[in-house]
Design an enzyme around this catalytic site. Structure first.
Site, PDB file in Angstrom:
ATOM      1  N   SER A  48       0.873  -1.145  -0.256  1.00  0.00           N
ATOM      2  CA  SER A  48      -0.085   0.013   0.016  1.00  0.00           C
ATOM      3  C   SER A  48       0.905   1.109  -0.199  1.00  0.00           C
ATOM      4  O   SER A  48       1.940   1.287   0.692  1.00  0.00           O
ATOM      5  CB  SER A  48      -1.032   0.032   1.335  1.00  0.00           C
ATOM      6  OG  SER A  48      -1.437   1.276   1.380  1.00  0.00           O
TER       7      SER A  48
ATOM      8  N   TYR B 279      -2.342  -0.938  10.232  1.00  0.00           N
ATOM      9  CA  TYR B 279      -2.444  -1.278   8.805  1.00  0.00           C
ATOM     10  C   TYR B 279      -1.159  -0.655   8.359  1.00  0.00           C
ATOM     11  O   TYR B 279      -0.358  -1.430   7.279  1.00  0.00           O
ATOM     12  CB  TYR B 279      -3.656  -0.544   8.341  1.00  0.00           C
ATOM     13  CG  TYR B 279      -3.858  -0.812   6.834  1.00  0.00           C
ATOM     14  CD1 TYR B 279      -4.248  -2.027   6.184  1.00  0.00           C
ATOM     15  CD2 TYR B 279      -3.514   0.262   6.088  1.00  0.00           C
ATOM     16  CE1 TYR B 279      -4.303  -2.296   4.981  1.00  0.00           C
ATOM     17  CE2 TYR B 279      -3.578   0.125   4.696  1.00  0.00           C
ATOM     18  CZ  TYR B 279      -4.137  -1.268   4.124  1.00  0.00           C
ATOM     19  OH  TYR B 279      -4.155  -1.157   2.567  1.00  0.00           O
TER      20      TYR B 279
HETATM   21  N1  LIG Z   1      -8.660  -0.367  -2.381  1.00  0.00           N
HETATM   22  C1  LIG Z   1      -7.768   0.600  -2.005  1.00  0.00           C
HETATM   23  O1  LIG Z   1      -7.602   1.685  -2.239  1.00  0.00           O
HETATM   24  C2  LIG Z   1      -5.994  -0.239  -1.654  1.00  0.00           C
HETATM   25  C3  LIG Z   1      -5.275   0.457  -1.561  1.00  0.00           C
HETATM   26  C4  LIG Z   1      -3.909   0.089  -0.862  1.00  0.00           C
HETATM   27  C5  LIG Z   1      -3.924  -1.512  -0.760  1.00  0.00           C
HETATM   28  N2  LIG Z   1      -4.946  -2.075  -0.688  1.00  0.00           N
HETATM   29  C6  LIG Z   1      -4.930  -3.620  -0.307  1.00  0.00           C
HETATM   30  O2  LIG Z   1      -5.295  -4.173  -1.496  1.00  0.00           O
HETATM   31  C7  LIG Z   1      -5.738  -5.549  -1.158  1.00  0.00           C
HETATM   32  C8  LIG Z   1      -7.064  -5.762  -1.670  1.00  0.00           C
HETATM   33  O3  LIG Z   1      -8.007  -4.888  -0.694  1.00  0.00           O
HETATM   34  P1  LIG Z   1      -9.263  -4.332  -1.140  1.00  0.00           P
HETATM   35  O4  LIG Z   1      -9.289  -2.935  -1.198  1.00  0.00           O
HETATM   36  O5  LIG Z   1      -9.718  -5.111  -2.421  1.00  0.00           O
HETATM   37  O6  LIG Z   1     -10.346  -4.406   0.084  1.00  0.00           O
HETATM   38  P2  LIG Z   1     -11.557  -5.659   0.253  1.00  0.00           P
HETATM   39  O7  LIG Z   1     -12.453  -5.516  -0.881  1.00  0.00           O
HETATM   40  O8  LIG Z   1     -11.778  -5.435   1.464  1.00  0.00           O
HETATM   41  O9  LIG Z   1     -10.780  -7.105   0.008  1.00  0.00           O
HETATM   42  C9  LIG Z   1     -10.091  -7.633   1.004  1.00  0.00           C
HETATM   43  C10 LIG Z   1      -9.781  -9.054   0.857  1.00  0.00           C
HETATM   44  O10 LIG Z   1      -9.062  -9.713   1.905  1.00  0.00           O
HETATM   45  C11 LIG Z   1      -9.717 -10.868   2.265  1.00  0.00           C
HETATM   46  N3  LIG Z   1      -9.499 -11.013   3.728  1.00  0.00           N
HETATM   47  C12 LIG Z   1      -9.597 -10.161   4.659  1.00  0.00           C
HETATM   48  N4  LIG Z   1      -9.401 -10.914   6.045  1.00  0.00           N
HETATM   49  C13 LIG Z   1      -9.196 -12.055   5.548  1.00  0.00           C
HETATM   50  C14 LIG Z   1      -8.896 -13.299   6.431  1.00  0.00           C
HETATM   51  N5  LIG Z   1      -8.820 -13.382   7.753  1.00  0.00           N
HETATM   52  N6  LIG Z   1      -8.716 -14.428   5.821  1.00  0.00           N
HETATM   53  C15 LIG Z   1      -8.615 -14.552   4.223  1.00  0.00           C
HETATM   54  N7  LIG Z   1      -9.182 -13.512   3.514  1.00  0.00           N
HETATM   55  C16 LIG Z   1      -9.392 -12.437   4.124  1.00  0.00           C
HETATM   56  C17 LIG Z   1     -11.296 -10.668   2.095  1.00  0.00           C
HETATM   57  O11 LIG Z   1     -11.791 -11.903   1.729  1.00  0.00           O
HETATM   58  P3  LIG Z   1     -13.228 -12.292   2.486  1.00  0.00           P
HETATM   59  O12 LIG Z   1     -13.992 -11.206   2.819  1.00  0.00           O
HETATM   60  O13 LIG Z   1     -13.816 -12.992   1.103  1.00  0.00           O
HETATM   61  O14 LIG Z   1     -12.720 -13.491   3.188  1.00  0.00           O
HETATM   62  C18 LIG Z   1     -11.089  -9.760   0.736  1.00  0.00           C
HETATM   63  O15 LIG Z   1     -11.508 -10.438  -0.453  1.00  0.00           O
HETATM   64  C19 LIG Z   1      -5.511  -5.471   0.571  1.00  0.00           C
HETATM   65  O16 LIG Z   1      -4.433  -6.052   0.839  1.00  0.00           O
HETATM   66  C20 LIG Z   1      -5.344  -4.029   0.809  1.00  0.00           C
HETATM   67  O17 LIG Z   1      -4.626  -3.489   2.078  1.00  0.00           O
HETATM   68  C21 LIG Z   1      -6.102  -1.644  -1.225  1.00  0.00           C
END
Ligand SMILES: NC(=O)c1ccc[n+]([C@@H]2O[C@H](COP(=O)([O-])OP(=O)(O)OC[C@H]3O[C@@H](n4cnc5c(N)ncnc54)[C@H](OP(=O)(O)O)[C@@H]3O)[C@@H](O)[C@H]2O)c1
Length: 263
Positions: free
Chosen positions: A153, A167
């Site tokens: 991130s 985080y």
């Molecule tokens: N969106 C952004 O702007 C952004 C920016 C920087 C970094 N990121 C990173 O991108 C990645 C994806 O995030 P996202 O933004 O797409 O958010 P999201 O839609 O909330 O996705 C997070 C994913 O992580 C999985 N997860 C969470 N806790 C878990 C656990 N205990 N065991 C297994 N799976 C788990 C969830 O799967 P289930 O709910 O299906 O279990 C979900 O599919 C993350 O690492 C986040 O930190 C996102």
């Protein structure tokens, strides 16, 4: 145009890809991209129903496989490793995408938001690569090494982190782990890189994008003036997973429309 060269550089057809947290958000964007590009894609998520919903949302899923499991504890990681290894002898690309966040004021930030966030964001990427080492090595060649892509991130690099203390620290840890693993695994023909996204639409960022004031202020801080899209993250992931990225390892690549330039 030499389409043969483009194919040689960017093809991931026939590769096996495992994407954690592939049911929604960025993970689903990546699953769609790799499926459309002809890969066999395993996605993980905590609940079978969530994964079935993802299958439905992906429409014509092609070579899609589902693996349910919780990455918040070591047993869950082991279960995913074992389930994958029962199905596949080789893993070309591991995408450690699953992530958790927690925001609360400094004074009341709960202890519980440290362990769980670090388990999912730091320990699980390490333990999955460790557990799947043999599968990655089996897929690797000198010409086309296996790949680990960690989703970090930009919020590891800035202090404007909206009270998400564990985080931001976990993502900084994941960036450092990326470099250390890259050094360790390069001789074994496994490349390890991280993508550091800025703002992408997902459950994690819904609170920003649904609030017009908050959304406008955030978009104004991004030189490109918009959030990231599936093609933005898919394009970089395909580069890192294909022959084009075969000499890149230990890199943490911001994918943020220029957000970090101002920090
Ligand atoms: N969106 C952004 O702007 C952004 C920016 C920087 C970094 N990121 C990173 O991108 C990645 C994806 O995030 P996202 O933004 O797409 O958010 P999201 O839609 O909330 O996705 C997070 C994913 O992580 C999985 N997860 C969470 N806790 C878990 C656990 N205990 N065991 C297994 N799976 C788990 C969830 O799967 P289930 O709910 O299906 O279990 C979900 O599919 C993350 O690492 C986040 O930190 C996102």
């Amino acid at each position: 145009m030499n389409t043969g060269l483009l194919n040689q550089l960017y093809s991931v057809a026939g590769k096996t890809v495992l994407i954690t947290g592939g049911g929604g958000g960025i993970g689903r964007m990546l699953a769609r991209t790799f499926l459309d590009a002809g890969a066999r894609v395993y996605i993980t998520g905590r609940k079978a129903e969530g994964l079935q919903a993802a299958r439905a949302a992906l429409g014509d899923p092609g070579e899609l496989r589902l693996l349910a499991g919780d990455l918040g504890h070591a047993d869950g990681v082991r279960a995913i490793v074992e389930a994958f290894r029962r199905e596949e002898p080789r893993l070309h690309v591991l995408v450690n995408n699953a992530g958790r966040t927690w925001g609360a004021p400094f004074e009341s930030f709960p202890d519980s938001a440290w362990q769980n966030v670090f388990e999912v964001n730091v320990h699980a990427p390490f333990a999955l690569a460790q557990g799947l080492l043999g599968s990655l090595e089996s897929a690797a060649s000198d010409e086309d090494p296996a790949r680990v892509i960690n989703i970090g991130s930009v919020y590891a690099e800035t202090t404007e982190v909206m009270q998400a203390y564990s985080y931001t620290a976990s993502k900084a840890a994941l960036h450092q782990l990326t470099r250390v693993m890259a050094r360790e695994l390069a001789p074994r023909r496994i490349l390890v890189n991280a993508i550091a996204p800025g703002l992408f639409p997902s459950n994690m960022t819904e609170f920003v994008l649904k609030n017009p004031e908050h959304r406008d202020a955030t978009l104004a801080s991004i030189p490109r003036g918009r959030a990231g899209t599936a093609l933005d993250i898919g394009g970089l992931a395909i580069f890192l997973a294909s022959r084009a990225g075969a000499y890149v390892t230990g890199a943490v690549i911001p994918l943020d429309g220029g957000l970090l330039i101002n920090h």
